[in-house]
Design an enzyme around this catalytic site. Structure first.
Site, PDB file in Angstrom:
ATOM      1  CE1 TYR A  66     -67.975  58.630 -16.763  1.00  0.00           C
ATOM      2  CE2 TYR A  66     -66.894  60.690 -17.359  1.00  0.00           C
ATOM      3  CZ  TYR A  66     -67.601  59.551 -17.720  1.00  0.00           C
ATOM      4  OH  TYR A  66     -67.936  59.352 -19.046  1.00  0.00           O
ATOM      5  CG  ASP A  80     -61.767  47.676 -15.757  1.00  0.00           C
ATOM      6  OD1 ASP A  80     -61.260  46.538 -15.824  1.00  0.00           O
ATOM      7  OD2 ASP A  80     -62.736  48.010 -16.445  1.00  0.00           O
ATOM      8  NE  ARG A 174     -62.116  51.245 -19.368  1.00  0.00           N
ATOM      9  CZ  ARG A 174     -61.839  50.663 -20.527  1.00  0.00           C
ATOM     10  NH1 ARG A 174     -60.965  49.670 -20.584  1.00  0.00           N
ATOM     11  NH2 ARG A 174     -62.405  51.075 -21.641  1.00  0.00           N
TER      12      ARG A 174
END
Length: 299
Positions: A66, A80, A174
């Site tokens: 990611y 988030d 997150r």
């Protein structure tokens, strides 16, 4: 269509939306994705079609990479920037060196508490359903592995930094951002997330739904070029080809002995192998049990 298509999921779509739209584009019902991406996130979403849906679980368990942007000084209920801000705190005094040293501490095996806004179930309900009802319940910690994590860009003035992360199944980026904020004696929330890789599927090779739709409409014969065959994602498995005189046994999913197969190396007990028919077409995953091989999945 049988195989895996590497879709670039755009922000605003759910993973379910992608599957639903592909069903319409390909006129095919048997389609499944290999791991949920949040609606606001983008990037690689391998989608299994036809007989390839049998390996959805295998791909879901693969490591992923990611690119994330982390916003310091803010805590939200979803971890988030899509969520409601529940706490703000100062980031004064946090240096680039502090961030780099902190982030390094998360490499390796770590424990995470899954966020309330997640698809995990508790008592028959999704956690996000309970969260929307204003409920918070105890969630057991889970061990995940961060294989690599690197700070790639700093914007201290605006309390942001970005990271490249490679991690195991079940890792919540997150939550990683949230925990980094706590470790810095501050707070943090994930501002942006792009999944850049799932196993062998990379973002630079991904195609959008619009691209697939255009090809399906104008050059349907080229759709096959977007699909990766099932056995290509199982490259680490040993391979065997059934001998012609035993082809029917393979076709019927019967047990096979070593004498019925041409293979370079015998498998160990419990090991999976890829079995091809007499014409070299991939047909099944078999598992070694005792002196024989028993069918695991037929394709």
């Amino acid at each position: 269509m049988d195989g895996i298509i590497n879709i670039y999921k755009e922000p605003g779509f759910t993973s379910h939306d992608v599957v639903a739209k592909l069903r319409g584009i390909l006129h095919q019902k048997k389609i499944g994705h290999t791991g949920t991406l949040d609606p606001a996130a983008s990037g690689v979403l391998p989608v299994c079609c036809g007989s390839a849906t049998k390996v959805c679980g295998l791909l879901t368990g693969q490591d992923k990479s990611y690119h994330a942007i982390c916003r310091l000084g803010i805590e939200t209920d979803t971890q988030d920037m899509e969520g409601r801000i529940i706490r703000e705190c100062s980031t004064e005094g946090i240096t680039e060196e502090d961030i780099i040293n902190c982030v390094k501490q998360f490499e390796g095996e770590i424990m995470q508490i899954p966020p309330m806004y997640s698809a995990l179930k508790a008592g028959g309900k999704r956690l996000y359903e309970l969260a929307r009802e204003g409920k918070t319940i105890e969630r057991p910690k889970r061990q995940v592995t961060i294989y690599s994590i690197k700070v790639t860009c700093m914007d201290i003035k605006n309390s942001r930094f970005s990271m490249d992360i490679t991690c195991s199944k079940g890792t919540y980026i997150r939550t990683l951002c949230h925990d980094i904020g706590i470790k810095l004696n501050s707070a943090a929330a994930m501002e942006k997330l792009v999944r850049t890789r799932v196993s062998m599927f990379k973002i630079e090779d991904a195609v959008t739904l619009k691209e697939v739709q255009e090809v399906a409409k104008c050059q349907p014969e080229k759709l096959k070029d977007y699909f990766t065959p099932v056995d290509a994602i199982l490259a680490g498995y040993k391979k065997a080809q059934v001998k012609s005189s035993f082809a029917k046994k393979l076709a019927n999913g019967n047990k096979l002995s070593t004498a019925m197969l041409d293979m370079e190396e015998e498998a160990a007990a419990g090991e999976n192998i890829l079995v091809y028919n007499e014409n070299g077409a991939f047909k099944a995953i078999y598992t070694k049990e005792g002196k024989e091989y028993k069918v695991n999945k037929m394709f």
